[in-house]
Design a protein around this motif. Structure first.
Motif, PDB file in Angstrom:
ATOM      1  N   ARG A   1       0.857  -1.180   0.000  1.00  0.00           N
ATOM      2  CA  ARG A   1       0.000   0.000   0.000  1.00  0.00           C
ATOM      3  C   ARG A   1       0.898   1.237   0.000  1.00  0.00           C
ATOM      4  O   ARG A   1       1.903   1.273   0.711  1.00  0.00           O
ATOM      5  CB  ARG A   1      -0.854  -0.008   1.267  1.00  0.00           C
ATOM      6  N   CYS A   2       0.534   2.202  -0.831  1.00  0.00           N
ATOM      7  CA  CYS A   2       1.301   3.448  -0.836  1.00  0.00           C
ATOM      8  C   CYS A   2       0.949   4.249   0.407  1.00  0.00           C
ATOM      9  O   CYS A   2      -0.219   4.468   0.708  1.00  0.00           O
ATOM     10  CB  CYS A   2       1.020   4.282  -2.074  1.00  0.00           C
ATOM     11  N   PHE A   3       1.990   4.695   1.073  1.00  0.00           N
ATOM     12  CA  PHE A   3       1.772   5.376   2.334  1.00  0.00           C
ATOM     13  C   PHE A   3       1.132   6.754   2.122  1.00  0.00           C
ATOM     14  O   PHE A   3       0.425   7.252   2.981  1.00  0.00           O
ATOM     15  CB  PHE A   3       3.103   5.514   3.077  1.00  0.00           C
ATOM     16  N   ALA A   4       1.373   7.343   0.940  1.00  0.00           N
ATOM     17  CA  ALA A   4       0.864   8.703   0.711  1.00  0.00           C
ATOM     18  C   ALA A   4      -0.494   8.715   0.004  1.00  0.00           C
ATOM     19  O   ALA A   4      -1.406   9.398   0.435  1.00  0.00           O
ATOM     20  CB  ALA A   4       1.880   9.496  -0.094  1.00  0.00           C
ATOM     21  N   CYS A   5      -0.640   7.927  -1.091  1.00  0.00           N
ATOM     22  CA  CYS A   5      -1.857   8.050  -1.906  1.00  0.00           C
ATOM     23  C   CYS A   5      -2.762   6.828  -1.800  1.00  0.00           C
ATOM     24  O   CYS A   5      -3.797   6.769  -2.462  1.00  0.00           O
ATOM     25  CB  CYS A   5      -1.505   8.343  -3.362  1.00  0.00           C
ATOM     26  N   ASP A   6      -2.360   5.858  -0.993  1.00  0.00           N
ATOM     27  CA  ASP A   6      -3.193   4.692  -0.724  1.00  0.00           C
ATOM     28  C   ASP A   6      -3.339   3.742  -1.915  1.00  0.00           C
ATOM     29  O   ASP A   6      -4.175   2.836  -1.883  1.00  0.00           O
ATOM     30  CB  ASP A   6      -4.577   5.126  -0.210  1.00  0.00           C
TER      31      ASP A   6
ATOM     32  N   THR B   1       8.932   1.908  -4.686  1.00  0.00           N
ATOM     33  CA  THR B   1       8.131   3.111  -4.415  1.00  0.00           C
ATOM     34  C   THR B   1       6.852   3.075  -5.249  1.00  0.00           C
ATOM     35  O   THR B   1       6.749   2.307  -6.211  1.00  0.00           O
ATOM     36  CB  THR B   1       8.903   4.405  -4.768  1.00  0.00           C
ATOM     37  N   CYS B   2       5.906   3.909  -4.903  1.00  0.00           N
ATOM     38  CA  CYS B   2       4.597   3.944  -5.566  1.00  0.00           C
ATOM     39  C   CYS B   2       4.731   4.324  -7.050  1.00  0.00           C
ATOM     40  O   CYS B   2       5.437   5.277  -7.380  1.00  0.00           O
ATOM     41  CB  CYS B   2       3.705   4.936  -4.846  1.00  0.00           C
ATOM     42  N   ARG B   3       4.037   3.579  -7.916  1.00  0.00           N
ATOM     43  CA  ARG B   3       4.103   3.873  -9.351  1.00  0.00           C
ATOM     44  C   ARG B   3       3.387   5.185  -9.681  1.00  0.00           C
ATOM     45  O   ARG B   3       3.666   5.808 -10.689  1.00  0.00           O
ATOM     46  CB  ARG B   3       3.451   2.744 -10.165  1.00  0.00           C
ATOM     47  N   THR B   4       2.474   5.588  -8.823  1.00  0.00           N
ATOM     48  CA  THR B   4       1.707   6.804  -9.090  1.00  0.00           C
ATOM     49  C   THR B   4       2.418   8.039  -8.538  1.00  0.00           C
ATOM     50  O   THR B   4       2.591   9.031  -9.230  1.00  0.00           O
ATOM     51  CB  THR B   4       0.313   6.707  -8.423  1.00  0.00           C
ATOM     52  N   CYS B   5       2.843   7.957  -7.270  1.00  0.00           N
ATOM     53  CA  CYS B   5       3.329   9.200  -6.634  1.00  0.00           C
ATOM     54  C   CYS B   5       4.753   9.088  -6.093  1.00  0.00           C
ATOM     55  O   CYS B   5       5.246  10.027  -5.478  1.00  0.00           O
ATOM     56  CB  CYS B   5       2.367   9.614  -5.519  1.00  0.00           C
ATOM     57  N   THR B   6       5.427   7.955  -6.306  1.00  0.00           N
ATOM     58  CA  THR B   6       6.827   7.694  -5.912  1.00  0.00           C
ATOM     59  C   THR B   6       7.087   7.715  -4.388  1.00  0.00           C
ATOM     60  O   THR B   6       8.235   7.728  -3.966  1.00  0.00           O
ATOM     61  CB  THR B   6       7.848   8.652  -6.598  1.00  0.00           C
TER      62      THR B   6
HETATM   63 ZN   LIG Z   1       1.325   6.730  -4.052  1.00  0.00          ZN
END
Ligand SMILES: [Zn+2]
Ligand SMILES: Cc1ncc(COP(=O)(O)O)c(C=O)c1O
Length: 392
Positions: free
Chosen positions: A4-9, A20-25
């Motif tokens: 789970r992305c810690f910032a954008c879920d 890292t998150c593919r959407t928001c890194t």
């Molecule tokens: Zn994210």
């Protein structure tokens, strides 16, 4: 298990090479389903792998990590007005720091994904730990170190275990940027910094051990913050232990940084958006970090736990290092003396049971002791001369 992305879920499957998150890194977090939690239990044996049922991988490579001492420190506790003070001494791990808890898990993942080499940027302890576990696993280790800023003990470990060592003309944050780039281009190289959410899973086991030893969570847990992976992992551990129904309450998390390398403590204190620091500086080289990878997770842990972040000076760090060694027999490296230094300055209101995490062994950084005059006696080999030393 999922990420789970810690910032954008954003949610992802079980992908050990997704750092890292593919959407928001932003950094990711390993999460478990309710079913997986229901199956967790059967805690047997000692150390990190006692908790295998809530770890993301099976034991493949071990050096006997975790299971470190939780030492009651009554004398220091009396000085500081804390009825029950404990030191969780992570210097007792196989390579002398808490990094081994994460590395035994991370290296298993490296094997699982078929990596040929593992890599990390490091202020010293991560490289020492990774080099040892890579040797044990038969993998090549590549470590990126800020030139001239790694304590001698840690460097010796990386050398002894045969790591390829790149000394960077720059600081830890520069090394970190570079190794992330490499691991994205070279897919056979597995990244073992704390940005790797799977590695952090191993580090959460400290929380389990503390709760099992005390029979409950402490009122507060105090630890140094560098990249802030450890505070994030340990906070996650306390929450999981609660979700398992083993504790009823959670501790306050107290994160401490060195005054001139304190981007998280500054954001916390000034209640404003996080900003990196260009030229962090401190004698506690382990936490000489200006752009902590896990700052979002750390700030969340501080907030959710109603904890606090603060700073100490280099002088206070060195004084606390000596004080702990002389008062309780625990010799820790400068970064690890940061919690004691903080407690000497600040009262934690209402905290009766407090655990300080001393993250690394004192022998890691022998040069730190040379910053104050040392009294030693050169004498003739006679009893009279020896008596003078005893009485002096
Ligand atoms: Zn994210
Ligand atoms: C001895 C010691 N203490 C504390 C830290 C900080 O841990 P983290 O980067 O997870 O905040 C480190 C990291 O290198 C360390 O080596």
């Amino acid at each position: 298990m999922f990420l789970r992305c810690f910032a954008c879920d954003a949610r992802y499957g079980d992908e050990p090479t997704l750092y890292t998150c593919r959407t928001c890194t932003s950094p990711l977090e390993v999460n478990y389903t309710d079913t997986e939690f229901r199956r967790a239990g059967n805690f047997e044996g000692q150390g990190v792998w006692r908790y295998q049922s809530i770890l993301p991988v099976k034991r493949l490579v071990t050096l006997g990590e975790g299971g470190t001492g939780l030492h009651p420190c009554d004398r220091v506790g009396r000085d500081l007005g804390i009825p029950k003070l404990f030191v969780k001494n992570e210097g007792e791990n196989p390579t002398g720091s808490f990094k081994d808890r994460g590395m035994t898990v991370g290296i298993a993942l490296a094997r699982k994904v078929g990596a040929k080499a593992v890599a990390c940027a490091s202020t010293g302890n991560t490289s020492a730990s990774m080099a040892a576990y890579a040797a044990r696993a038969g993998l090549t280790a590549l470590v990126l170190l800020p030139a001239g800023k790694v304590a001698l003990g840690k460097l010796s470990q990386a050398i002894a275990h045969g790591a390829k060592i790149a000394q960077i003309d720059g600081n830890f944050d520069d090394a970190m940027r570079l190794v992330v780039e490499l691991s994205l281009e070279e897919r056979s190289v597995y990244l073992l910094n704390s940005i790797n959410a799977y590695r952090l899973e191993g580090q959460k086991t400290l929380a389990f051990e503390v709760c099992e030893a005390l029979g409950d969570a402490p009122d507060a847990l105090v630890l140094p913050m560098g990249n802030a992976g450890n505070i994030s992992a340990i906070w996650k551990g306390f929450n999981e232990w609660k979700r398992l129904g083993r504790i009823k309450r959670l501790p306050r998390m107290i994160g401490v940084q060195a005054e001139k390398a304190a981007p998280i403590a500054r954001a916390w204190r000034e209640r404003r958006a996080f900003r990196t620091i260009e030229d962090p500086e401190t004698i506690a080289t382990a936490i000489r970090i200006g752009a902590p990878v896990s700052h979002q997770k750390a700030l969340a842990a501080l907030e959710e736990s109603r904890g606090e972040a603060g700073t100490v000076t280099d002088r206070e760090i060195l004084d606390a290092q000596r004080y702990l060694a002389r008062t309780e027999g625990l010799f820790v490296e400068p970064a690890s003396a940061v919690p004691i230094a903080y407690l000497r300055k600040h009262r934690l209101k209402g905290a009766r049971t407090v655990v300080c995490v001393t993250t690394g062994h004192g022998l890691k950084d022998p040069d730190a002791l040379r910053t104050a005059p040392v009294k030693m006696h050169r004498i003739k080999p006679t009893l009279a001369a020896l008596r003078k030393v005893l009485e002096g």
